[in-house]
Design a protein around this motif. Sequence first.
Motif, short mmCIF file in Angstrom:
data_model
loop_
_atom_site.label_atom_id
_atom_site.label_comp_id
_atom_site.label_asym_id
_atom_site.label_seq_id
_atom_site.Cartn_x
_atom_site.Cartn_y
_atom_site.Cartn_z
N LEU A 1 0.83 -1.20 0.00
CA LEU A 1 0.00 0.00 0.00
C LEU A 1 0.87 1.25 0.00
CD1 LEU A 1 -2.87 1.08 0.08
CD2 LEU A 1 -2.76 0.99 2.56
N SER A 2 1.92 1.24 0.78
CA SER A 2 2.84 2.37 0.82
C SER A 2 3.52 2.57 -0.54
CB SER A 2 3.89 2.14 1.91
OG SER A 2 4.85 3.15 1.89
N ALA A 3 3.95 1.49 -1.16
CA ALA A 3 4.58 1.59 -2.49
C ALA A 3 3.59 2.12 -3.52
CB ALA A 3 5.10 0.22 -2.92
N TYR A 4 2.35 1.65 -3.46
CA TYR A 4 1.32 2.13 -4.38
C TYR A 4 1.09 3.63 -4.19
CZ TYR A 4 -3.25 2.84 -6.49
OH TYR A 4 -4.29 3.32 -7.24
N MET B 1 1.68 6.67 -6.89
CA MET B 1 0.60 7.58 -7.27
C MET B 1 0.99 9.05 -7.05
SD MET B 1 -1.58 5.70 -8.61
CE MET B 1 -2.91 6.82 -8.88
N ARG B 2 1.89 9.32 -6.11
CA ARG B 2 2.32 10.69 -5.84
C ARG B 2 3.40 11.18 -6.81
NH1 ARG B 2 3.36 9.30 -0.06
NH2 ARG B 2 1.27 8.89 0.68
N MET B 3 3.97 10.26 -7.56
CA MET B 3 5.05 10.64 -8.49
C MET B 3 4.51 11.54 -9.60
SD MET B 3 7.30 7.30 -9.22
CE MET B 3 8.24 6.51 -7.96
N GLY B 4 5.31 12.51 -9.92
CA GLY B 4 4.96 13.39 -11.05
C GLY B 4 5.37 12.76 -12.36
N VAL B 5 4.58 13.02 -13.37
CA VAL B 5 4.87 12.43 -14.67
C VAL B 5 5.59 13.41 -15.55
CG1 VAL B 5 3.88 11.36 -16.72
CG2 VAL B 5 2.86 10.98 -14.49
#
Length: 122
Positions: free
Chosen positions: A111-114, A118-122
Amino acid sequence: MNGVGGIGAAGGGLQQVLAIRRQVVEQSDALRNLREAGASGQTGATPEVGGGFADTLRSTLDQVNTTQARANDISAAYERGEVTDIAQVMMARQESSVAFEATLQVRNKLLSAYQDIMRMGV
């Protein structure tokens, strides 16, 4: 004089506790040896299966479920008086607890990795 009898009784109780501890350690070693033998047999079969992450996760969850069901069955048998070895009951319950806690930690890490992804900028 009552205190002296209590000390003598405690000495006999201590021997019983040590004998039970010895049995628990022996059973734990036997379980560890069985798991190591099973793990070495499973590692040879895993590449042939070609299962992915989902299959591995599913099989692990099934194993945890089986462990918990076994612990519940042994506990119920102890309550009915069919099993008299309390060490066997406690080891099954502890094994179930450890398996569940490990599963919970894996879930938390996933869950933490997910969330990090999801917070990473593209």
